[in-house]
Design a protein around this motif. Structure first.
Motif, mmCIF file in Angstrom:
data_model
loop_
_atom_site.group_PDB
_atom_site.id
_atom_site.type_symbol
_atom_site.label_atom_id
_atom_site.label_comp_id
_atom_site.label_asym_id
_atom_site.label_seq_id
_atom_site.Cartn_x
_atom_site.Cartn_y
_atom_site.Cartn_z
ATOM 1 N N MET A 1 0.846 -1.193 0.000
ATOM 2 C CA MET A 1 0.000 0.000 0.000
ATOM 3 C C MET A 1 0.883 1.245 0.000
ATOM 4 S SD MET A 1 -2.932 1.177 2.729
ATOM 5 C CE MET A 1 -1.772 1.102 4.083
ATOM 6 N N ARG A 2 0.623 2.169 -0.942
ATOM 7 C CA ARG A 2 1.414 3.383 -1.049
ATOM 8 C C ARG A 2 0.981 4.381 0.008
ATOM 9 N NH1 ARG A 2 2.355 6.782 -6.643
ATOM 10 N NH2 ARG A 2 3.904 8.257 -5.822
ATOM 11 N N LEU A 3 1.970 4.965 0.690
ATOM 12 C CA LEU A 3 1.663 5.904 1.755
ATOM 13 C C LEU A 3 1.363 7.277 1.190
ATOM 14 C CD1 LEU A 3 4.323 5.038 4.480
ATOM 15 C CD2 LEU A 3 1.924 4.343 4.401
ATOM 16 N N HIS A 4 0.363 7.924 1.764
ATOM 17 C CA HIS A 4 0.078 9.316 1.457
ATOM 18 C C HIS A 4 1.246 10.170 1.971
ATOM 19 C CE1 HIS A 4 -1.933 13.252 1.743
ATOM 20 N NE2 HIS A 4 -2.748 12.792 0.801
ATOM 21 N N PRO A 5 1.598 11.269 1.277
ATOM 22 C CA PRO A 5 2.716 12.102 1.750
ATOM 23 C C PRO A 5 2.559 12.567 3.190
ATOM 24 C CG PRO A 5 2.081 12.755 -0.459
ATOM 25 C CD PRO A 5 1.069 11.737 -0.010
ATOM 26 N N PHE A 6 1.334 12.912 3.592
ATOM 27 C CA PHE A 6 1.129 13.333 4.980
ATOM 28 C C PHE A 6 1.387 12.183 5.954
ATOM 29 C CE2 PHE A 6 -2.093 16.814 3.623
ATOM 30 C CZ PHE A 6 -1.049 17.541 3.094
ATOM 31 N N THR A 7 1.059 10.970 5.534
ATOM 32 C CA THR A 7 1.317 9.812 6.390
ATOM 33 C C THR A 7 2.817 9.574 6.533
ATOM 34 O OG1 THR A 7 -0.752 8.819 5.616
ATOM 35 C CG2 THR A 7 0.800 7.376 6.746
ATOM 36 N N SER A 8 3.556 9.720 5.450
ATOM 37 C CA SER A 8 5.011 9.552 5.514
ATOM 38 C C SER A 8 5.645 10.578 6.434
ATOM 39 C CB SER A 8 5.616 9.666 4.111
ATOM 40 O OG SER A 8 5.125 8.654 3.254
ATOM 41 N N LEU A 9 5.231 11.844 6.290
ATOM 42 C CA LEU A 9 5.777 12.895 7.146
ATOM 43 C C LEU A 9 5.411 12.679 8.610
ATOM 44 C CD1 LEU A 9 5.044 16.032 4.918
ATOM 45 C CD2 LEU A 9 7.272 15.018 5.394
ATOM 46 N N THR A 10 4.161 12.299 8.858
ATOM 47 C CA THR A 10 3.725 12.074 10.236
ATOM 48 C C THR A 10 4.449 10.893 10.855
ATOM 49 O OG1 THR A 10 1.526 12.918 9.657
ATOM 50 C CG2 THR A 10 1.717 11.664 11.697
ATOM 51 N N ALA A 11 4.594 9.813 10.096
ATOM 52 C CA ALA A 11 5.282 8.633 10.622
ATOM 53 C C ALA A 11 6.742 8.928 10.921
ATOM 54 C CB ALA A 11 5.168 7.483 9.619
ATOM 55 N N ALA A 12 7.416 9.646 10.010
ATOM 56 C CA ALA A 12 8.826 9.970 10.228
ATOM 57 C C ALA A 12 9.000 10.891 11.428
ATOM 58 C CB ALA A 12 9.414 10.604 8.971
ATOM 59 N N GLY A 13 8.193 11.949 11.489
ATOM 60 C CA GLY A 13 8.306 12.878 12.605
ATOM 61 C C GLY A 13 7.969 12.244 13.935
ATOM 62 N N SER A 14 6.909 11.446 13.969
ATOM 63 C CA SER A 14 6.521 10.795 15.224
ATOM 64 C C SER A 14 7.560 9.784 15.677
ATOM 65 C CB SER A 14 5.157 10.109 15.049
ATOM 66 O OG SER A 14 4.157 11.048 14.721
ATOM 67 N N THR A 15 8.113 9.031 14.734
ATOM 68 C CA THR A 15 9.147 8.057 15.097
ATOM 69 C C THR A 15 10.380 8.749 15.655
ATOM 70 O OG1 THR A 15 8.376 6.569 13.352
ATOM 71 C CG2 THR A 15 10.573 6.171 14.235
ATOM 72 N N ALA A 16 10.784 9.863 15.033
ATOM 73 C CA ALA A 16 11.947 10.601 15.538
ATOM 74 C C ALA A 16 11.679 11.153 16.931
ATOM 75 C CB ALA A 16 12.295 11.733 14.568
ATOM 76 N N VAL A 17 10.482 11.679 17.152
ATOM 77 C CA VAL A 17 10.146 12.246 18.470
ATOM 78 C C VAL A 17 10.085 11.154 19.529
ATOM 79 C CG1 VAL A 17 8.299 13.362 19.786
ATOM 80 C CG2 VAL A 17 8.950 14.257 17.551
ATOM 81 N N ILE A 18 9.441 10.048 19.214
ATOM 82 C CA ILE A 18 9.307 8.956 20.186
ATOM 83 C C ILE A 18 10.670 8.370 20.518
ATOM 84 C CG2 ILE A 18 8.388 6.622 20.513
ATOM 85 C CD1 ILE A 18 5.969 7.496 18.839
ATOM 86 N N THR A 19 11.515 8.171 19.510
ATOM 87 C CA THR A 19 12.851 7.622 19.757
ATOM 88 C C THR A 19 13.677 8.557 20.615
ATOM 89 O OG1 THR A 19 12.757 6.534 17.590
ATOM 90 C CG2 THR A 19 14.901 6.690 18.646
ATOM 91 N N THR A 20 13.589 9.857 20.345
ATOM 92 C CA THR A 20 14.344 10.828 21.137
ATOM 93 C C THR A 20 13.828 10.888 22.570
ATOM 94 O OG1 THR A 20 14.727 12.152 19.145
ATOM 95 C CG2 THR A 20 15.068 13.229 21.269
ATOM 96 N N ALA A 21 12.511 10.879 22.734
ATOM 97 C CA ALA A 21 11.935 10.959 24.077
ATOM 98 C C ALA A 21 12.198 9.697 24.889
ATOM 99 C CB ALA A 21 10.435 11.221 23.985
ATOM 100 N N ALA A 22 12.160 8.545 24.235
ATOM 101 C CA ALA A 22 12.352 7.289 24.958
ATOM 102 C C ALA A 22 13.785 7.118 25.436
ATOM 103 C CB ALA A 22 11.955 6.112 24.066
ATOM 104 N N ALA A 23 14.769 7.585 24.618
ATOM 105 C CA ALA A 23 16.189 7.469 24.982
ATOM 106 C C ALA A 23 16.541 6.042 25.373
ATOM 107 C CB ALA A 23 16.533 8.437 26.112
ATOM 108 N N SER A 24 16.056 5.086 24.570
ATOM 109 C CA SER A 24 16.286 3.668 24.837
ATOM 110 C C SER A 24 17.196 3.104 23.743
ATOM 111 C CB SER A 24 14.957 2.914 24.846
ATOM 112 O OG SER A 24 15.160 1.520 24.853
ATOM 113 N N LEU A 25 18.304 2.498 24.145
ATOM 114 C CA LEU A 25 19.241 1.943 23.172
ATOM 115 C C LEU A 25 18.615 0.835 22.341
ATOM 116 C CD1 LEU A 25 22.075 1.895 21.980
ATOM 117 C CD2 LEU A 25 22.765 0.351 23.827
ATOM 118 N N PRO A 26 17.896 -0.136 22.917
ATOM 119 C CA PRO A 26 17.258 -1.161 22.069
ATOM 120 C C PRO A 26 16.269 -0.577 21.066
ATOM 121 C CG PRO A 26 17.309 -1.883 24.351
ATOM 122 C CD PRO A 26 17.725 -0.450 24.349
ATOM 123 N N LEU A 27 15.469 0.418 21.499
ATOM 124 C CA LEU A 27 14.517 1.034 20.577
ATOM 125 C C LEU A 27 15.244 1.773 19.460
ATOM 126 C CD1 LEU A 27 11.655 1.841 19.755
ATOM 127 C CD2 LEU A 27 11.822 3.771 21.346
#
Length: 247
Positions: A1-27
């Protein structure tokens, strides 16, 4: 399934924010592996690699030099040269921050190298964003891929004319000056050409616009985007609440 551009931007931004906030090496390592796999599967791995290296190598070196040698909380000293001490705690902290930073950079680069500029411009225009602003925003998000592609063409043209770059990293960095000048000049020339083309197509005109390009936005993706944004907000809230709870 092809991602909508807004979905790609939201997924990338949310993943970066969650990874930074979690500060977990395994994640962070999981996100790095996932981004590398998706880049290779999508055919963007070779184009992403130079851009990722150019961004991450100096940052990673600075992190290990700063925290590996001058980590005040370090107690397990592995080596010492005057005020500089290599500690296990400092190396671990540098490794965790390196993985965290690398995960965010790779996810954002993956979005930048895989998102479709025409689809993004059409989607922004459909939401009422001015066509010229939509094009500028889309071009900014894809600036690194454009520079990477143009630099590869310049390198190939110079090699065809007899420029042979051999040796290690420092020799290649020294030879980069022969590629930087034509790169900057070509980007400036292309900017003028694009501005004239956009003006000829009426991008500067006001009023309602129509587009022949339709970007499908499945209901599942429309429901997924708010969930991703809420997850990112929750990760930030948890991160901010933890020090207070610990105190």
């Amino acid at each position: 399934m092809r991602l909508h551009p807004f979905t790609s931007l939201t997924a990338a931004g949310s993943t970066a924010v969650i990874t930074t906030a979690a500060a977990s090496l395994p994640l962070s390592l999981t996100v790095i592996a996932g981004a590398a796999f998706l880049a290779a599967a999508g055919g963007a791995g070779r184009r992403m690699a130079p851009a990722a290296a150019g961004i991450l190598v100096p940052l990673v070196l600075s992190l290990f030099i700063l925290h590996g040698l001058f980590f005040p909380e370090g107690t397990s000293v592995l080596a010492q040269w005057g005020p500089a001490r290599v500690t296990a705690e400092g190396l671990r902290f540098a490794l965790e921050r390196t993985a965290q930073l690398s995960a965010s950079v790779l996810v954002l680069l993956l979005c930048s190298f895989t998102i479709s500029v025409p689809d993004l411009v059409a989607a922004l225009s459909a939401r009422g964003v001015h066509a010229r602003f939509a094009f500028v925003l889309a071009s900014t998000l894809t600036l690194l891929p454009a520079i990477s592609t143009r630099l590869a063409r310049i390198r190939q043209a110079q090699e065809a004319r007899g420029l042979v770059i051999t040796g290690g990293v420092f020799r290649r960095l020294a030879a980069f000056r022969w590629q930087a000048i034509p790169l900057v000049l070509s980007l400036v020339e292309e900017a003028g050409t694009r501005a004239a083309a956009l003006e000829a197509r009426g991008f500067g005109n006001s009023g309602a616009r129509t587009s022949y390009r339709e970007v499908p936005d499945p209901p599942l993706q429309r429901r997924l985007r708010p969930v991703l944004l809420l997850a990112a907000a929750a990760a930030i809230a948890v991160r901010l609440w933890q020090p207070t709870a610990g105190a």
